[in-house]
Design a protein around this motif. Structure first.
Motif, PDB file in Angstrom:
ATOM      1  N   GLU B 132      83.742  49.940  39.607  1.00 35.13           N
ATOM      2  CA  GLU B 132      84.222  50.104  38.670  1.00 35.13           C
ATOM      3  C   GLU B 132      85.897  49.704  38.593  1.00 35.13           C
ATOM      4  OE1 GLU B 132      82.578  51.289  36.162  1.00 35.13           O
ATOM      5  OE2 GLU B 132      80.674  51.278  37.362  1.00 35.13           O
ATOM      6  N   LYS B 133      86.171  49.058  39.640  1.00 29.76           N
ATOM      7  CA  LYS B 133      87.050  48.821  39.414  1.00 29.76           C
ATOM      8  C   LYS B 133      87.058  47.659  39.677  1.00 29.76           C
ATOM      9  CE  LYS B 133      91.761  49.113  41.106  1.00 29.76           C
ATOM     10  NZ  LYS B 133      93.404  50.041  42.119  1.00 29.76           N
ATOM     11  N   ILE B 134      86.366  46.547  40.226  1.00 33.18           N
ATOM     12  CA  ILE B 134      86.036  45.371  40.316  1.00 33.18           C
ATOM     13  C   ILE B 134      86.171  45.096  39.221  1.00 33.18           C
ATOM     14  CG2 ILE B 134      85.391  43.192  42.307  1.00 33.18           C
ATOM     15  CD1 ILE B 134      84.663  45.420  44.502  1.00 33.18           C
ATOM     16  N   LYS B 135      84.754  45.564  38.144  1.00 31.69           N
ATOM     17  CA  LYS B 135      84.203  45.226  36.708  1.00 31.69           C
ATOM     18  C   LYS B 135      85.508  45.219  36.078  1.00 31.69           C
ATOM     19  CE  LYS B 135      79.653  46.285  36.893  1.00 31.69           C
ATOM     20  NZ  LYS B 135      78.265  47.932  36.626  1.00 31.69           N
ATOM     21  N   GLU B 136      86.153  46.579  36.631  1.00 29.36           N
ATOM     22  CA  GLU B 136      87.921  46.396  35.007  1.00 29.36           C
ATOM     23  C   GLU B 136      88.691  44.629  35.461  1.00 29.36           C
ATOM     24  OE1 GLU B 136      90.263  49.176  35.913  1.00 29.36           O
ATOM     25  OE2 GLU B 136      88.133  50.628  35.077  1.00 29.36           O
ATOM     26  N   LYS B 137      88.791  44.053  36.849  1.00 30.28           N
ATOM     27  CA  LYS B 137      89.807  43.762  37.074  1.00 30.28           C
ATOM     28  C   LYS B 137      88.985  41.949  36.861  1.00 30.28           C
ATOM     29  CE  LYS B 137      93.636  45.640  38.630  1.00 30.28           C
ATOM     30  NZ  LYS B 137      94.725  45.851  38.885  1.00 30.28           N
ATOM     31  N   THR B 138      87.511  41.548  36.420  1.00 36.69           N
ATOM     32  CA  THR B 138      87.586  40.816  36.206  1.00 36.69           C
ATOM     33  C   THR B 138      87.827  40.138  34.883  1.00 36.69           C
ATOM     34  OG1 THR B 138      85.524  41.851  37.604  1.00 36.69           O
ATOM     35  CG2 THR B 138      84.960  39.218  36.318  1.00 36.69           C
ATOM     36  N   LYS B 139      88.625  38.684  35.767  1.00 37.46           N
ATOM     37  CA  LYS B 139      88.840  37.702  34.576  1.00 37.46           C
ATOM     38  C   LYS B 139      87.566  36.661  34.139  1.00 37.46           C
ATOM     39  CE  LYS B 139      93.842  38.442  35.174  1.00 37.46           C
ATOM     40  NZ  LYS B 139      95.349  37.789  36.142  1.00 37.46           N
ATOM     41  N   ASP B 172      75.357  41.580  47.354  1.00 39.79           N
ATOM     42  CA  ASP B 172      74.045  41.310  46.298  1.00 39.79           C
ATOM     43  C   ASP B 172      74.696  42.274  45.303  1.00 39.79           C
ATOM     44  OD1 ASP B 172      72.422  41.233  48.346  1.00 39.79           O
ATOM     45  OD2 ASP B 172      71.541  40.121  47.557  1.00 39.79           O
ATOM     46  N   ASN B 173      75.133  43.359  45.425  1.00 41.90           N
ATOM     47  CA  ASN B 173      75.146  44.175  44.501  1.00 41.90           C
ATOM     48  C   ASN B 173      77.025  43.966  43.762  1.00 41.90           C
ATOM     49  OD1 ASN B 173      73.792  46.144  45.031  1.00 41.90           O
ATOM     50  ND2 ASN B 173      74.684  47.355  46.058  1.00 41.90           N
ATOM     51  N   LEU B 174      77.845  43.693  44.393  1.00 38.87           N
ATOM     52  CA  LEU B 174      78.907  43.556  44.690  1.00 38.87           C
ATOM     53  C   LEU B 174      79.850  41.956  43.305  1.00 38.87           C
ATOM     54  CD1 LEU B 174      82.329  43.305  44.994  1.00 38.87           C
ATOM     55  CD2 LEU B 174      81.861  41.849  46.598  1.00 38.87           C
TER      56      LEU B 174
END
Lengths: 227, 290
Positions: B132-139, B172-174
């Motif tokens: 969730e956090k990784i998605k949030e931080k994706t630019k 893969d999920n990442l």
């Protein structure tokens, strides 16, 4: 865990006894290594091994030969040096045998007993590695390759040059080794640890009834005694 | 979150790009990596096959230092990760070994009491930080990038850890979380040959070739890996493979943190992608590097 008690099938030569005991002592440092007794010779290890095609003795045969009391063939095999230690055999073994760790134990034993050709690649690589580690505490890749090729095949060093240059262009080669600050204490730790690796004393191995996989041999002796 | 960080020898030289990209990615996700004070080489497999107790002792020196720092220990190099985790587990399972190793450590004024948790950055990204956090931080969404996720041997197999041994899915999920496509890649946990590249080159070339071949056949733009040695074998020896098998591969081999860094908006030079020897990769139609 008393792995030294694994039974020996039949009478072994003095040399074989010596190798077998040394090997079992090596196994003492591996948790659950006594599972070597429960091999069902299914061949999952050999089937999973990506390099079994290049071996002279397959991983399944390694366990079989150990049980048959033929350590000498194992130690002279190409197998133990070709193993890339990818652990595919060990994770898939249905009998939970530590196949990769057993091959490591065989490598250490072969080196302990000096069973390998002079300038043998795997041994030279390990030796070069150890030499660098002892003086710097960290590995220096460039130095490792130079030491290694000088020991085994100096001409190979030239064929390595183009790749070296490409790596250097991309700033991927460290020219100076990095050294740890506390090298004195580090070397003290190694020195102490080396004492624990002293060659082991060889004990007497007796023929024991009911050795794994050798029921037939035992039956025969029982029959003979009945006569 | 705070972590102790063990970079390892190869991340200091040939794979400084892995080091840089791990640090960038973790900083972007608000995690602090504290480099382990005066760490030494983990010993790698080369030491374990010569003198086992020495191998355990020098590896345990790092664990003993990490124990003082009190955080989990992150090791990005697959080999370092495995060796450190193995040392911890063996010392736990064999009290006799723990005693012997601690006797050695005492000479250097240290001791290890099994309190350190050895972690791989992939494990931390998925299980501590979370998708969730990784998605949030994706630019920059990595739409259209086709990835062959190559896990290799060391992080999934010897130490039963954070992912499945035959079909790991964390990477893969990442990458599907940041928009990339994962191609069908049955070679994901196959061995690249490792150190055999220096000792039995023909064997290692065959193994590495099969890994690249599978990615090419399934239409991947790049192979993403977690291991410096795999990266070296697959990338630096691609020319040798092409020579030996009359192929024409030019497959970029990237670290997973480099690709993740691209999604976080870092440039290719910040992530060390420009240090690669093979072709660049395309993201959103733009060619990254070269």
């Amino acid at each position: 865990m008393k792995i030294v008690n694994i039974k020996v099938p039949g009478k072994l030569s003095w040399k074989e006894q010596d190798l077998r005991v040394s090997f079992l002592r090596q196994l003492e440092a591996v948790p659950n290594s006594e599972k070597i007794k429960s091999c069902i010779q299914c061949g999952t290890c050999t089937g999973s091994c990506p390099v079994s095609y290049a071996m002279d003795i397959s991983p399944r045969e390694v366990i079989a030969l150990f049980r048959a009391g033929d350590m000498e063939s194992l130690l002279h095999s190409k197998t133990i040096w070709v193993c890339a230690s990818c652990y595919a055999c060990q994770t898939r073994c249905p009998a939970l045998i530590k196949v990769t760790d057993i091959i490591y134990a065989l490598k250490r034993l072969a080196m302990e007993k000096n069973i390998y050709p002079p300038n043998f690649p795997v041994y030279s690589l390990s030796q070069s590695f150890v030499k660098i580690m002892n003086s710097y505490g960290r590995l220096h890749e460039a130095r490792l390759l130079v030491f290694y090729f000088v020991k085994t095949n100096p001409f190979k060093l030239f064929s390595f040059m183009p790749l070296g240059l490409r790596m250097a262009k991309k700033k991927r080669i460290a020219y100076m080794p990095s050294k740890i600050k506390d090298i004195k204490n580090f070397q003290k730790i190694i020195k102490k640890a080396e004492q624990f690796d002293m060659p082991r004393t060889v004990g007497e191995v007796q023929y024991l009834k009911g050795a794994v996989g050798y029921g037939a041999v035992d039956k025969k002796t029982e029959l003979e005694s009945k006569k | 979150m705070d972590y102790s960080y063990f970079p390892g020898c190869s991340l200091e030289s040939a794979h400084s790009s892995y080091n840089d990209s791990v640090k960038k990615v973790f900083k972007h996700l608000d995690s602090n990596l504290h480099e382990l004070e005066d760490w030494n080489c983990c010993g790698a497999t080369a030491y374990m096959s010569v003198k086992e107790i020495v191998g355990f002792a020098i590896s345990a020196r790092n664990l003993a230092i990490a124990e003082k720092q009190k955080w989990d220990l992150i090791a990005p190099c697959s080999s370092c990760y495995t060796i450190l985790a193995k040392t911890h587990r063996y010392m736990k399972e064999l009290p006799e070994l723990k005693e012997r190793v601690n006797e050695c450590l005492k000479e250097g004024g240290l001791s290890y009491n099994l309190k350190v948790k050895v972690r791989h950055p992939l494990d931390v990204l998925i299980n501590d930080i979370g998708l969730e956090k990784i998605k949030e931080k994706t630019k920059v969404r990595l739409d259209g990038l086709k990835i062959a996720n190559y896990y290799g041997c060391q992080i999934v197999r010897p130490e039963k850890g954070f992912d499945d041994r035959e079909e790991p899915m964390t990477m893969d999920n990442l990458f599907s979380a940041v928009g990339a496509t994962n191609v069908y890649y049955p070679m994901k946990v196959k061995c690249c040959g490792g150190m055999l590249m220096t000792t039995y080159e023909d064997v290692a070339l065959k193994l590495s070739k099969e890994i690249i071949e599978c990615a090419v056949n399934n239409g991947a733009n790049c192979i993403v890996t977690t291991c410096p040695l795999c990266q070296m074998n697959l990338e630096a020896y691609q020319d040798e493979i092409n020579k030996a098998y009359s192929t024409n591969y030019n497959m970029p081999i990237l670290f997973f943190t480099q690709v993740l860094g691209l999604a976080f908006g870092f440039s290719d030079s910040e992530l060390g992608i420009d240090k690669n020897l093979t072709a660049g990769i395309k993201i959103n139609g733009a060619l990254i590097h070269q």
